[in-house]
Design a protein around this motif. Structure first.
Motif, PDB file in Angstrom:
ATOM      1  N   THR A 152       4.163   6.286  -4.932  1.00 48.15           N
ATOM      2  CA  THR A 152       3.427   6.970  -3.968  1.00 48.15           C
ATOM      3  C   THR A 152       2.705   7.751  -4.748  1.00 48.15           C
ATOM      4  N   VAL A 153       3.121   8.453  -5.819  1.00 51.70           N
ATOM      5  CA  VAL A 153       2.170   9.130  -6.540  1.00 51.70           C
ATOM      6  C   VAL A 153       1.315   8.547  -7.346  1.00 51.70           C
ATOM      7  N   ILE A 154       1.887   7.440  -8.207  1.00 52.22           N
ATOM      8  CA  ILE A 154       0.854   6.375  -8.990  1.00 52.22           C
ATOM      9  C   ILE A 154      -0.109   6.050  -8.150  1.00 52.22           C
ATOM     10  N   LEU A 155      -0.084   5.543  -6.973  1.00 57.77           N
ATOM     11  CA  LEU A 155      -1.164   5.184  -6.176  1.00 57.77           C
ATOM     12  C   LEU A 155      -1.934   6.240  -5.709  1.00 57.77           C
ATOM     13  N   HIS A 156      -1.517   7.405  -5.348  1.00 56.49           N
ATOM     14  CA  HIS A 156      -2.444   8.547  -5.134  1.00 56.49           C
ATOM     15  C   HIS A 156      -3.337   8.630  -6.371  1.00 56.49           C
ATOM     16  N   GLU A 157      -2.836   8.840  -7.324  1.00 54.95           N
ATOM     17  CA  GLU A 157      -3.917   9.069  -8.663  1.00 54.95           C
ATOM     18  C   GLU A 157      -4.649   7.929  -8.765  1.00 54.95           C
ATOM     19  N   ILE A 158      -4.328   6.760  -8.848  1.00 56.26           N
ATOM     20  CA  ILE A 158      -5.366   5.791  -8.834  1.00 56.26           C
ATOM     21  C   ILE A 158      -6.403   5.899  -7.804  1.00 56.26           C
ATOM     22  N   GLU A 188       4.777  -3.229 -10.330  1.00 60.05           N
ATOM     23  CA  GLU A 188       4.279  -4.204  -9.444  1.00 60.05           C
ATOM     24  C   GLU A 188       3.598  -3.653  -8.259  1.00 60.05           C
ATOM     25  N   ASN A 189       3.975  -2.685  -7.872  1.00 60.21           N
ATOM     26  CA  ASN A 189       3.182  -2.014  -6.580  1.00 60.21           C
ATOM     27  C   ASN A 189       1.841  -1.645  -6.775  1.00 60.21           C
ATOM     28  N   LEU A 190       1.691  -1.119  -8.227  1.00 66.09           N
ATOM     29  CA  LEU A 190       0.298  -0.581  -8.609  1.00 66.09           C
ATOM     30  C   LEU A 190      -0.703  -1.845  -8.805  1.00 66.09           C
ATOM     31  N   ILE A 191      -0.090  -2.793  -9.394  1.00 67.97           N
ATOM     32  CA  ILE A 191      -0.886  -4.265  -9.591  1.00 67.97           C
ATOM     33  C   ILE A 191      -0.991  -4.639  -8.408  1.00 67.97           C
ATOM     34  N   ALA A 192      -0.260  -4.769  -7.247  1.00 68.04           N
ATOM     35  CA  ALA A 192      -0.573  -5.339  -5.939  1.00 68.04           C
ATOM     36  C   ALA A 192      -1.699  -4.421  -5.327  1.00 68.04           C
ATOM     37  N   SER A 251       0.936  -1.154   0.092  1.00 62.62           N
ATOM     38  CA  SER A 251       0.165   0.119  -0.076  1.00 62.62           C
ATOM     39  C   SER A 251       1.051   1.382   0.027  1.00 62.62           C
ATOM     40  N   LEU A 252       0.336   2.339  -0.586  1.00 60.77           N
ATOM     41  CA  LEU A 252       1.226   3.468  -0.957  1.00 60.77           C
ATOM     42  C   LEU A 252       0.460   4.735  -0.965  1.00 60.77           C
ATOM     43  N   SER A 253       1.320   6.305  -1.126  1.00 60.78           N
ATOM     44  CA  SER A 253       0.626   7.336  -1.482  1.00 60.78           C
ATOM     45  C   SER A 253       1.321   8.641  -1.896  1.00 60.78           C
ATOM     46  N   LEU A 254       0.630   9.860  -2.194  1.00 58.56           N
ATOM     47  CA  LEU A 254       1.223  11.321  -2.334  1.00 58.56           C
ATOM     48  C   LEU A 254       0.624  12.334  -3.390  1.00 58.56           C
ATOM     49  N   SER A 255       1.615  13.269  -3.722  1.00 62.79           N
ATOM     50  CA  SER A 255       1.297  14.371  -4.425  1.00 62.79           C
ATOM     51  C   SER A 255       0.557  14.672  -5.800  1.00 62.79           C
TER      52      SER A 255
END
Length: 265
Positions: free
Chosen positions: A190-196, A82-86, A13-17
């Motif tokens: 962090t940024v990718i997962l924030h936008e997703i 890989e983090n995005l898919i997870a 799990s991840l995050s940001l701007s």
């Protein structure tokens, strides 16, 4: 075009701007630079957050395809993909799987990109659109910078349609992997997962709040400072919190509850 299919069960799990801009179009067809001719694109040209339930649940779509388009030299790291898919595997119901296709597109002549510039690039190069049982997401990694950058802060990513977001990859390169800077794949993730997260309707952007946690000073962001969906794009203040981190921040319990109430996990 290279295609990679991921069926991951690990959880990161991840995050940001970011900034969030709503752009929708009534045009129901689009030509593109890949020879697909005129196809119906209207379902992928709606306002940010309007496809939250479709992305989260398997009611309408049981499969997800992500098109990663990038300028040569500015592709996302393997770890970030890989983090995005997870993350999506952990938070969405897509029993027929989540797949990724990639393509390289030309370098951008206009180094400062407005949202209209970004839309024009998507409309010219995007090849994956919603079809029966499958919902498609476009993610663009550019060497350009955001026209919304100021002397006080930079934009690292923007969600601008219901299934579209841009990552300002060259800007991320300039803020990572140096002395007293975060690891690049951590910042990317962090940024990718924030936008997703915004495409999934967070926070109060198509996925209704189950508790009062929207930041009133920075709408459509969570007010929990440690959450993935916390606001930090304009000032870049969140970057210093990632120095030395091995992973990005996670969604807080309130954001997870919102997703679960709208068809997610």
């Amino acid at each position: 075009m290279k295609k990679i299919t991921y069926f991951l069960i690990c959880v990161l799990s991840l995050s940001l701007s970011c900034t969030k801009e709503d752009v929708s179009s009534n045009d129901n067809s689009s030509g593109n630079g890949n020879g697909n001719g005129s196809i119906d694109t209207s379902a992928n040209q709606q306002a940010t957050g309007t496809s939250a339930n479709a992305l989260l649940s398997d009611t309408e779509y049981n499969q997800l395809i992500i098109e990663l388009a990038y300028v040569e030299g500015f592709s996302p790291s393997n770890a970030a993909v890989e983090n995005l898919i997870a993350f999506l595997t952990e938070r969405t119901f897509k029993p027929n799987g989540i797949s990724v296709v990639t393509q390289v597109i030309p370098s951008q002549e206009n180094i400062e990109l407005t949202v209209n510039d970004i839309i024009a690039i998507e409309d010219n190069y995007r090849t994956q659109y919603n079809s029966e049982g499958t919902i498609a997401v476009w993610a663009f990694f550019t060497n350009g910078s955001s026209a919304n950058n100021t002397e006080n802060g930079v934009v690292l990513g923007t969600a601008y349609r219901n299934t579209s977001f841009v990552i300002f990859e060259e800007t991320i390169h300039g803020l990572s992997d140096g002395t007293f800077e975060p690891n690049r794949s951590v910042l990317e993730s962090t940024v990718i997962l924030h936008e997703i997260g915004h495409l999934l309707g967070l926070t109060n952007l198509g996925t209704a709040l189950q508790s009062d946690h929207e930041d009133q000073d920075h709408p459509k962001h969570c007010n929990v400072e440690t959450c993935l969906m916390y606001f930090s794009a304009e000032t870049g203040s969140g970057i210093e919190n990632l120095i030395g981190a091995n992973s990005a921040p996670e969604l807080d319990a309130q954001c997870i509850a919102d997703l679960q109430a709208n068809g997610g996990k």
